[in-house]
Scaffold this motif. Structure first.
Motif, PDB file in Angstrom:
ATOM      1  N   ASN A   1       0.907  -1.136   0.162  1.00  0.00           N
ATOM      2  CA  ASN A   1       0.039   0.051  -0.263  1.00  0.00           C
ATOM      3  C   ASN A   1       0.770   1.296  -0.182  1.00  0.00           C
ATOM      4  N   CYS A   2       0.303   2.173  -0.746  1.00  0.00           N
ATOM      5  CA  CYS A   2       1.103   3.539  -0.866  1.00  0.00           C
ATOM      6  C   CYS A   2       0.102   4.534  -0.755  1.00  0.00           C
ATOM      7  N   VAL A   3       0.037   5.706   0.084  1.00  0.00           N
ATOM      8  CA  VAL A   3      -0.863   6.825   0.088  1.00  0.00           C
ATOM      9  C   VAL A   3      -0.144   7.877  -0.204  1.00  0.00           C
ATOM     10  N   VAL A   4      -0.389   8.558  -1.291  1.00  0.00           N
ATOM     11  CA  VAL A   4       0.192   9.982  -1.516  1.00  0.00           C
ATOM     12  C   VAL A   4      -0.602  11.079  -1.361  1.00  0.00           C
ATOM     13  N   ARG A   5      -0.456  12.221  -0.861  1.00  0.00           N
ATOM     14  CA  ARG A   5      -1.263  13.277  -0.458  1.00  0.00           C
ATOM     15  C   ARG A   5      -0.758  14.536  -1.411  1.00  0.00           C
ATOM     16  N   PHE A   6      -1.942  15.260  -1.905  1.00  0.00           N
ATOM     17  CA  PHE A   6      -1.599  16.381  -2.766  1.00  0.00           C
ATOM     18  C   PHE A   6      -2.298  17.745  -2.182  1.00  0.00           C
TER      19      PHE A   6
ATOM     20  N   LEU B   1      -7.401   8.648 -10.996  1.00  0.00           N
ATOM     21  CA  LEU B   1      -7.164   8.128  -9.660  1.00  0.00           C
ATOM     22  C   LEU B   1      -8.359   8.396  -8.989  1.00  0.00           C
ATOM     23  N   THR B   2      -8.841   7.737  -7.951  1.00  0.00           N
ATOM     24  CA  THR B   2      -9.962   8.250  -7.013  1.00  0.00           C
ATOM     25  C   THR B   2      -9.450   9.235  -5.978  1.00  0.00           C
ATOM     26  N   ILE B   3     -10.148   9.996  -5.344  1.00  0.00           N
ATOM     27  CA  ILE B   3      -9.914  11.060  -4.464  1.00  0.00           C
ATOM     28  C   ILE B   3     -10.323  10.617  -3.048  1.00  0.00           C
ATOM     29  N   CYS B   4      -9.597  10.706  -1.983  1.00  0.00           N
ATOM     30  CA  CYS B   4      -9.980  10.461  -0.801  1.00  0.00           C
ATOM     31  C   CYS B   4      -9.394  11.377   0.273  1.00  0.00           C
ATOM     32  N   ASP B   5     -10.268  11.432   1.473  1.00  0.00           N
ATOM     33  CA  ASP B   5      -9.674  12.297   2.542  1.00  0.00           C
ATOM     34  C   ASP B   5      -9.403  13.830   2.076  1.00  0.00           C
ATOM     35  N   VAL B   6     -10.457  14.258   1.592  1.00  0.00           N
ATOM     36  CA  VAL B   6     -10.584  15.829   0.962  1.00  0.00           C
ATOM     37  C   VAL B   6     -10.392  16.866   2.497  1.00  0.00           C
ATOM     38  N   GLN B   7      -9.344  17.566   2.464  1.00  0.00           N
ATOM     39  CA  GLN B   7      -9.182  18.613   3.747  1.00  0.00           C
ATOM     40  C   GLN B   7      -8.441  19.541   3.543  1.00  0.00           C
ATOM     41  N   ASP B   8      -8.862  20.795   3.772  1.00  0.00           N
ATOM     42  CA  ASP B   8      -7.959  22.035   3.792  1.00  0.00           C
ATOM     43  C   ASP B   8      -7.170  22.137   2.666  1.00  0.00           C
ATOM     44  N   GLY B   9      -7.889  22.035   1.211  1.00  0.00           N
ATOM     45  CA  GLY B   9      -7.153  22.038   0.204  1.00  0.00           C
ATOM     46  C   GLY B   9      -6.120  20.716  -0.262  1.00  0.00           C
TER      47      GLY B   9
ATOM     48  N   ILE C   1     -12.609  19.266  -6.289  1.00  0.00           N
ATOM     49  CA  ILE C   1     -12.085  18.016  -5.664  1.00  0.00           C
ATOM     50  C   ILE C   1     -13.125  17.475  -4.722  1.00  0.00           C
ATOM     51  N   MET C   2     -13.677  16.295  -4.797  1.00  0.00           N
ATOM     52  CA  MET C   2     -14.622  15.747  -3.846  1.00  0.00           C
ATOM     53  C   MET C   2     -14.394  14.358  -3.516  1.00  0.00           C
ATOM     54  N   ASP C   3     -14.497  13.992  -2.512  1.00  0.00           N
ATOM     55  CA  ASP C   3     -14.312  12.784  -1.851  1.00  0.00           C
ATOM     56  C   ASP C   3     -14.988  11.494  -2.852  1.00  0.00           C
ATOM     57  N   LYS C   4     -14.127  10.629  -3.179  1.00  0.00           N
ATOM     58  CA  LYS C   4     -14.526   9.479  -3.930  1.00  0.00           C
ATOM     59  C   LYS C   4     -14.925  10.121  -5.500  1.00  0.00           C
ATOM     60  N   GLY C   5     -14.661  11.155  -5.769  1.00  0.00           N
ATOM     61  CA  GLY C   5     -14.366  11.723  -7.160  1.00  0.00           C
ATOM     62  C   GLY C   5     -13.280  11.269  -7.951  1.00  0.00           C
ATOM     63  N   TYR C   6     -12.989  11.813  -8.928  1.00  0.00           N
ATOM     64  CA  TYR C   6     -11.960  11.462 -10.031  1.00  0.00           C
ATOM     65  C   TYR C   6     -11.236  12.646 -10.084  1.00  0.00           C
ATOM     66  N   VAL C   7      -9.658  12.082 -10.296  1.00  0.00           N
ATOM     67  CA  VAL C   7      -8.883  13.179 -10.990  1.00  0.00           C
ATOM     68  C   VAL C   7      -7.653  12.485 -11.817  1.00  0.00           C
TER      69      VAL C   7
END
Length: 204
Positions: A119-124, A147-155, A134-140
């Motif tokens: 597992n690898c988690v990358v934060r942007f 990739l699927t968006i997760c854990d959206v917070q503070d930009g 940018i919305m949780d479980k949306g796409y970018v």
């Protein structure tokens, strides 16, 4: 049109820099050269570029000033790896989501976590004008990778990368501080912009 399923990470083998223009030369493996022609479209780090010349495994592209302004292509050096995807053809399976190859801006990697070997988690961090898309479980698309968006917070947001994604794409070599091309989902953008226009017209 592209699907966000990166086919390979390939090296930059040549760069010619001019004012407001660079010419990139990539080394493409044989499977990605089939049917290649001048004028063909290839996504390079998620940016739709036009083939301007090729010989053997060397394929050239011109990158103009607007692409240099919005993308990370101007930061590349000889030896840099880039994600590539040939343009999708009609009837092709869309394993990711529909992409235009028109990058909206640059996101920065602010953290990389590897909780275990698989597992690898990358934060942007996202440019402020793009946060609303940018919305949780949306796409970018990040460097052309759907990739699927997760854990959206503070930009900021995170994505979870499987071993295959790390193997095939540049994300297997990414580091904190890297600048990554970001294309937001076109449907999300259209909905958000339409709602904003309607609310503004009604005085909200």
């Amino acid at each position: 049109m592209f699907t966000g399923i990166v086919q390979a990470a390939v090296p930059v083998v040549g760069i010619v820099r001019k004012p407001q223009l660079i010419t990139l030369t990539l080394s493409l493996p044989e499977p990605l050269r089939g049917g290649l022609a001048i004028g063909a479209s290839i996504a390079v780090n998620g940016t739709c570029l036009t083939v301007t010349g090729f010989e053997n495994d060397r394929v050239g592209f011109d990158v103009m000033m607007e692409s240099l302004r919005l993308t990370n292509l101007g930061r590349l050096d000889v030896g840099s790896l880039v994600n590539v995807e040939r343009a999708a053809h009609y009837g092709a399976e869309v394993g990711g989501h529909v992409l235009s190859g028109h990058v909206h801006g640059i996101a920065e990697i602010v953290a990389i976590e590897r909780p275990d070997a698989d597992n690898c988690v990358v934060r942007f961090r996202v440019p402020a004008p793009l946060v609303k898309y940018i919305m949780d479980k949306g796409y970018v698309a990040l460097n052309g990778c759907s990739l699927t968006i997760c854990d959206v917070q503070d930009g900021e947001f995170s994505v979870y990368l499987i071993p295959e994604t790390l193997r095939v794409t540049v994300f297997g070599h990414s580091q904190v501080g890297d600048q990554v091309n970001l294309e937001v989902d076109s449907q999300t953008q259209a909905i958000v912009d339409t709602v904003e226009r309607v609310l503004a017209a009604r005085g909200y």
